[in-house]
Design a protein around this motif. Structure first.
Motif, short mmCIF file in Angstrom:
data_model
loop_
_atom_site.label_atom_id
_atom_site.label_comp_id
_atom_site.label_asym_id
_atom_site.label_seq_id
_atom_site.Cartn_x
_atom_site.Cartn_y
_atom_site.Cartn_z
N UNK A 4 10.59 -13.20 -12.30
CA UNK A 4 11.65 -12.39 -12.88
C UNK A 4 11.08 -11.01 -13.20
N UNK A 5 11.73 -9.98 -12.70
CA UNK A 5 11.29 -8.61 -12.93
C UNK A 5 12.32 -7.96 -13.84
N UNK A 6 11.91 -7.60 -15.04
CA UNK A 6 12.87 -7.08 -16.01
C UNK A 6 13.25 -5.63 -15.76
N UNK A 7 12.33 -4.84 -15.22
CA UNK A 7 12.62 -3.42 -14.98
C UNK A 7 11.96 -2.98 -13.68
N UNK A 8 12.54 -3.33 -12.53
CA UNK A 8 11.90 -2.98 -11.25
C UNK A 8 11.78 -1.47 -11.04
N UNK A 9 12.65 -0.69 -11.68
CA UNK A 9 12.57 0.76 -11.52
C UNK A 9 11.29 1.33 -12.09
N UNK A 10 10.71 0.65 -13.09
CA UNK A 10 9.51 1.17 -13.76
C UNK A 10 8.22 0.83 -13.03
N UNK A 11 8.27 -0.01 -12.02
CA UNK A 11 7.05 -0.44 -11.34
C UNK A 11 6.49 0.67 -10.45
N UNK A 12 5.18 0.76 -10.40
CA UNK A 12 4.54 1.64 -9.42
C UNK A 12 4.65 0.99 -8.04
N UNK A 13 4.49 1.77 -6.97
CA UNK A 13 4.49 1.16 -5.64
C UNK A 13 3.45 0.05 -5.50
N UNK A 14 2.26 0.26 -6.04
CA UNK A 14 1.23 -0.76 -5.94
C UNK A 14 1.65 -2.05 -6.64
N UNK A 15 2.29 -1.92 -7.81
CA UNK A 15 2.75 -3.10 -8.53
C UNK A 15 3.85 -3.82 -7.76
N UNK A 16 4.78 -3.05 -7.19
CA UNK A 16 5.86 -3.66 -6.42
C UNK A 16 5.30 -4.39 -5.20
N UNK A 17 4.39 -3.74 -4.49
CA UNK A 17 3.83 -4.36 -3.28
C UNK A 17 3.06 -5.63 -3.62
N UNK A 18 2.40 -5.65 -4.78
CA UNK A 18 1.68 -6.85 -5.19
C UNK A 18 2.64 -8.02 -5.39
N UNK A 19 3.81 -7.75 -5.96
CA UNK A 19 4.80 -8.81 -6.15
C UNK A 19 5.31 -9.33 -4.81
N UNK A 20 5.54 -8.42 -3.88
CA UNK A 20 6.03 -8.84 -2.56
C UNK A 20 4.95 -9.64 -1.82
N UNK A 21 3.72 -9.18 -1.94
CA UNK A 21 2.61 -9.91 -1.31
C UNK A 21 2.49 -11.31 -1.90
N UNK A 22 2.86 -11.44 -3.17
CA UNK A 22 2.80 -12.73 -3.83
C UNK A 22 3.97 -13.64 -3.51
N UNK A 23 4.94 -13.16 -2.75
CA UNK A 23 6.01 -14.02 -2.31
C UNK A 23 7.40 -13.66 -2.80
N UNK A 24 7.54 -12.60 -3.61
CA UNK A 24 8.86 -12.23 -4.10
C UNK A 24 9.69 -11.61 -2.97
N UNK A 25 10.86 -12.15 -2.73
CA UNK A 25 11.78 -11.64 -1.71
C UNK A 25 13.02 -11.12 -2.42
N UNK A 26 13.29 -9.82 -2.27
CA UNK A 26 14.42 -9.20 -2.97
C UNK A 26 14.77 -7.89 -2.29
N UNK A 27 16.06 -7.50 -2.27
CA UNK A 27 16.38 -6.13 -1.87
C UNK A 27 15.72 -5.14 -2.83
N UNK A 28 15.38 -3.96 -2.33
CA UNK A 28 14.56 -3.04 -3.12
C UNK A 28 15.30 -1.82 -3.64
#
Length: 264
Positions: A4-28
């Motif tokens: 669960x991502x509470x504030x995806x707008x606040x994530x840095x690109x590196x943080x977002x990519x880490x979540x996707x690499x970890x298996x999170x599938x979501x429109x961006x």
């Protein structure tokens, strides 16, 4: 994955990519505010030049922001791994989608060239700042995208229809939407069509070819922008033996700033 991502707008690109690499599938849409998102198309090296010409001839729909050469899995604006760091990918064989997966390492080859192509998500922050609503962000859904009756200029083996994304805009704010987005020519720029979807050969806005439908409220006008899924429509039409793309709406979150593509 149950992340669960509470504030995806606040994530840095590196943080977002880490979540996707970890298996999170979501429109961006709405993720990593202020950072540019990009479409992805990956092709064998022997087709790369023809696609680059296709993109140049159809720059409104296929604005190339960066290219990772054969053997490279990162790019100058994407300090991650193009094989794993998007939330979802589509794999094509002979123009047919054969898999939609969270990473593509098992499909990767040393001869693949990766194109990062401008995305209209880049100007959505500017629309919101101008007071123009962005319905799919409000709803937390994927943007609706449609195949049109407009043909792209062909190049070599590549040909296909223009794909558009649609955002409903209050009629009084259509001019604002046009002015704001026209200042981002490297990420699709101004709309290609305003109003009646039949002018693009679209018969039912509630049945997008990609993404999800959104509510169009009283007093709103459908506004259509060229879309970076156009290269995948060309893959489906032209039927190359092999290609990889992003799953529509599931973009590459890059290390470039949206402001880098703003024309004063």
């Amino acid at each position: 994955m149950g992340t669960t991502v509470t504030d995806p707008a606040a994530l840095t690109p590196r943080e977002a990519r880490s979540l996707f690499r970890g298996g999170l599938i979501t429109p961006t849409a709405g993720w990593s505010a202020g950072w540019t998102q990009a479409n992805l198309l990956v092709l064998p090296r022997e087709m790369a030049l023809e696609f680059m010409v296709f993109a140049q001839r159809n720059a409104r729909a296929c604005p190339v922001l960066d290219v990772a050469l054969a053997g490279e899995v990162a790019a100058s604006i994407f300090d991650g791994d193009l094989r794993t760091d998007l939330p979802a990918y589509r794999v094509y064989r002979d123009g047919e989608p054969v898999a939609e997966v969270g990473e593509v390492r098992e499909y990767w080859r040393d001869d693949l060239v990766s194109f990062l192509i401008g995305c209209s998500f880049t100007f959505e922050g500017a629309l919101l700042e101008a007071g123009v609503p962005v319905r799919h962000i409000e709803a937390g859904t994927n943007v609706p995208m449609y195949l049109t009756n407009r043909e792209c200029a062909p190049a070599g083996r590549f040909a296909g229809p223009l794909v558009v994304s649609m955002r409903p805009v209050p009629a009084r704010q259509v001019g604002d939407a046009v002015r704001v987005t026209a200042r981002y020519p490297a990420v699709h720029g101004a709309p290609v069509h305003v109003g009646d979807p039949a002018g693009l050969g679209i018969t039912d806005l509630d049945r997008p070819d990609f993404g999800e439908p959104v509510e169009i409220r009283a007093g709103e006008t459908p506004v259509f922008w060229a879309c970076g899924v156009t290269p995948q429509a060309a893959v489906m039409r032209s039927r190359p033996a092999f290609a990889i793309g992003h799953a529509p709406g599931h973009m590459a979150v890059t290390d470039a700033r949206d402001s880098a593509y703003l024309v004063p």
